[in-house]
Write a protein that holds these residues in place. Structure first.
Motif, short mmCIF file in Angstrom:
data_model
loop_
_atom_site.label_atom_id
_atom_site.label_comp_id
_atom_site.label_asym_id
_atom_site.label_seq_id
_atom_site.Cartn_x
_atom_site.Cartn_y
_atom_site.Cartn_z
N ILE A 215 42.50 55.00 25.16
CA ILE A 215 41.65 54.56 24.05
C ILE A 215 41.81 53.07 23.75
O ILE A 215 40.82 52.37 23.56
N ILE A 216 43.04 52.58 23.71
CA ILE A 216 43.30 51.20 23.30
C ILE A 216 42.82 50.24 24.39
O ILE A 216 43.18 50.40 25.56
N PRO A 217 42.02 49.25 24.02
CA PRO A 217 41.53 48.30 25.02
C PRO A 217 42.65 47.34 25.44
O PRO A 217 43.10 46.51 24.66
N THR A 218 43.14 47.49 26.65
CA THR A 218 44.20 46.65 27.18
C THR A 218 43.88 46.26 28.61
O THR A 218 43.00 46.84 29.24
N THR A 219 44.62 45.29 29.10
CA THR A 219 44.45 44.89 30.49
C THR A 219 45.20 45.87 31.39
O THR A 219 46.03 46.65 30.94
N SER A 220 44.92 45.81 32.67
CA SER A 220 45.59 46.73 33.59
C SER A 220 47.08 46.45 33.66
O SER A 220 47.88 47.36 33.82
#
Length: 44
Positions: A25-30
């Motif tokens: 859910i949380i928008p993060t980088t790879s």
């Protein structure tokens, strides 16, 4: 420990499920996702 081999008590299983949901859910980088995965696997 791979996610498919999560063993342990109720709290460990619950933490793993919640962590997997939050990771999606949380928008993060790879890179951040990889770091969190390594941390989570080490905490189990």
């Amino acid at each position: 420990m791979p996610r498919s081999q999560i063993n342990g008590n109720f709290i460990d299983k619950t933490f793993s499920i919640v962590a997997n949901i939050l990771l999606r859910i949380i928008p993060t980088t790879s890179g951040e996702k990889d770091a969190f995965t390594y941390y989570r696997d080490g905490a189990i």
